[in-house]
Scaffold this motif. Structure first.
Motif, PDB file in Angstrom:
ATOM      1  N   SER A 230       0.846  -1.190   0.000  1.00 37.77           N
ATOM      2  CA  SER A 230       0.000   0.000   0.000  1.00 37.77           C
ATOM      3  C   SER A 230       0.881   1.239   0.000  1.00 37.77           C
ATOM      4  O   SER A 230       2.037   1.212   0.434  1.00 37.77           O
ATOM      5  N   VAL A 232       0.548   5.779   0.329  1.00 40.81           N
ATOM      6  CA  VAL A 232      -0.304   6.932   0.589  1.00 40.81           C
ATOM      7  C   VAL A 232       0.541   8.191   0.543  1.00 40.81           C
ATOM      8  O   VAL A 232       1.699   8.204   0.971  1.00 40.81           O
ATOM      9  N   GLN A 250      -4.921  13.330  -0.510  1.00 34.54           N
ATOM     10  CA  GLN A 250      -4.136  12.101  -0.489  1.00 34.54           C
ATOM     11  C   GLN A 250      -4.535  11.167  -1.641  1.00 34.54           C
ATOM     12  O   GLN A 250      -5.690  11.130  -2.059  1.00 34.54           O
ATOM     13  N   ARG A 251      -3.547  10.421  -2.130  1.00 34.65           N
ATOM     14  CA  ARG A 251      -3.833   9.320  -3.051  1.00 34.65           C
ATOM     15  C   ARG A 251      -3.500   8.014  -2.336  1.00 34.65           C
ATOM     16  O   ARG A 251      -2.406   7.863  -1.782  1.00 34.65           O
ATOM     17  N   PHE A 252      -4.421   7.089  -2.373  1.00 39.42           N
ATOM     18  CA  PHE A 252      -4.255   5.793  -1.725  1.00 39.42           C
ATOM     19  C   PHE A 252      -4.125   4.715  -2.810  1.00 39.42           C
ATOM     20  O   PHE A 252      -5.039   4.516  -3.607  1.00 39.42           O
ATOM     21  N   TRP A 253      -2.982   4.055  -2.853  1.00 37.16           N
ATOM     22  CA  TRP A 253      -2.730   2.968  -3.796  1.00 37.16           C
ATOM     23  C   TRP A 253      -2.691   1.667  -3.003  1.00 37.16           C
ATOM     24  O   TRP A 253      -2.018   1.576  -1.973  1.00 37.16           O
ATOM     25  N   ASN A 254      -3.355   0.651  -3.477  1.00 39.57           N
ATOM     26  CA  ASN A 254      -3.365  -0.647  -2.793  1.00 39.57           C
ATOM     27  C   ASN A 254      -3.301  -1.763  -3.824  1.00 39.57           C
ATOM     28  O   ASN A 254      -4.102  -1.795  -4.768  1.00 39.57           O
ATOM     29  N   ASP A 293     -11.596   7.309  -8.391  1.00 38.07           N
ATOM     30  CA  ASP A 293     -11.037   6.025  -8.005  1.00 38.07           C
ATOM     31  C   ASP A 293     -11.170   5.003  -9.131  1.00 38.07           C
ATOM     32  O   ASP A 293     -11.887   5.205 -10.109  1.00 38.07           O
TER      33      ASP A 293
END
Length: 414
Positions: A230, A232, A250-254, A293
């Motif tokens: 992950s 962020v 924020q950008r959240f990559w998972n 998203d």
């Protein structure tokens, strides 16, 4: 699923010493590699782009994708010893347009074929805390998230999945750590300036980003490996949404993927990815930032037909909920301009509601051992079908809801 890149054969410094600096120098290796390919599109799209494709974006045109040189000192000693190595890698070709770092190489070239410092990092192994110790890389790093990689010998196809293009980062300036907690568990963490950015005025915002995740190794008797990573941090440009919003959205990559070795011939891989950006959609009528998203699932199958022939399959469902992730960048510098927040052009894509993309690719990798100093040789023909699954028409200049392409690449390395 993907073949392991062949090991270097050129040692720049030879030494019979088993210890000291001479021995350290003797492990430095140099490799060279060249890749070129083409993806033909019978629909002959106007203005000539295969929509949703980075490495083979120009339809019906042969491209020199990568001319690659790598200088490397790998840390291969015992886990209970201190070790220092490094990697220096330069790449010239059409692929380089997508792997620049703002402030280092993004404005130096205007042509299709460009040059980048793809890797420049110091690698340190520290025998601390556990038997496996701690590995650190610091400098210019290729992003660790996802299944498919930039090196063509480390992935099964010439083209990339949507997930690998739009939902994982590419390059960083920072530090990554991999702590080998047990033979079964590795913990990964790191900090950097952002995706494809550097420092100061060359950064598209003023805040750092970072990784955290884990590897589960040697499951099911050594057949199964699971990797979760992950990330962020802010990734949007102040030029697009203002300084305050760019620093706080924020950008959240998972990304989580699992590889299962069914037997000596068959390997299965599954990847699930979810990305959410708090500010990419800009401001709504009340002045609040709107998010964007995407979520996706990719499956891979690799079957060894013979020692020199491997069959590969890839199937993907990619949901772009706001039609803001998937884009084809028109012009040699448009992709990096988009990251910087400066003006850029794209091939027109779907508008309005989101788009669900489906993609299936079939290919053969012919990789005979040629010997005579040839480190790797690969021919990889593939056929690919892309389709919008919910009625939009992004392909072939906006004419079709599907696109058929075929072609492949060739790789030779020394």
């Amino acid at each position: 699923m993907a073949s392991t890149p062949a090991q270097a054969q050129v040692h720049l410094f030879s030494s019979t010493s088993k210890t000291g600096f001479s021995h350290w120098l003797s492990d430095i290796t140099l490799t060279g590699q060249i890749e070129g390919g083409i993806m033909a599109n019978p629909a002959r799209p106007n203005p000539g782009y295969n929509y949703g494709d980075f490495f083979a974006d120009h339809a019906n045109q042969v491209q020199l994708n990568q001319l690659q040189f790598t200088l490397n000192k790998a840390n291969t000693g015992p886990a209970d010893t201190y070790q220092v190595g490094f990697t220096l890698q330069g790449i010239y070709g059409s692929d380089a347009r997508y792997y620049h770092l703002l402030g280092i190489s993004d404005t130096e070239w205007q042509s299709r074929y460009q040059l980048i410092p793809a890797q420049a990092h110091v690698d340190v192994h520290l025998p601390w805390a556990t038997a496996g110790g701690l590995d650190m890389q610091a400098g210019i790093l290729q992003a660790p998230m996802g299944v498919e990689v930039m090196d063509p010998t480390g992935r099964p196809f010439y083209t990339l999945a949507y997930t690998s293009e739009y939902s994982v980062p590419f390059e960083h300036v920072g530090a990554m750590f991999n702590w080998h907690v047990t033979p079964m568990v590795d913990v990964t963490f790191g900090i950097d300036t952002g995706n494809q950015t550097t420092f100061g005025g060359s950064d598209n915002n003023s805040m750092p980003a970072g990784y955290f995740g884990f590897n589960l190794n040697n499951l099911s008797g050594g057949k199964l490996k699971i990797v979760e990573l992950s990330r962020v941090g802010p990734e949007d440009s102040w030029r697009s949404i203002g300084h305050s919003a760019a620093d706080h959205a924020q950008r959240f990559w998972n990304d989580i993927n699992a590889t299962y070795q069914v037997n000596d011939k068959l390997t299965l891989t599954a990847e699930f990815n979810y990305l959410h950006d708090e500010g990419l959609h800009g401001y709504n009528a009340s002045g609040q930032l709107k998010g964007a998203d995407a979520e996706s699932f990719v499956s891979f199958l690799s079957y060894i037909v013979s020692p020199s022939v491997t069959f590969n399959y890839r199937g993907e469902i990619y949901r772009d909920n706001n039609n803001l992730m998937v884009a084809t960048f028109r012009g040699n510098n448009s992709y990096m301009a988009a990251i910087a927040g400066t003006p850029y052009t794209t091939v027109a894509g779907p508008t309005g509601h989101g788009t669900t993309y489906g993609e299936m690719t079939l290919g053969i990798t012919y990789h005979p051992d040629l010997g005579k100093g040839v480190r790797v040789f690969m021919l990889r023909p593939e056929i690919r079908f892309d389709r919008s699954l919910n009625g939009t028409t992004p392909f072939n200049g906006g004419r079709n809801n599907g696109m058929f392409t075929f072609g492949g690449d060739a790789v030779i390395g020394f």
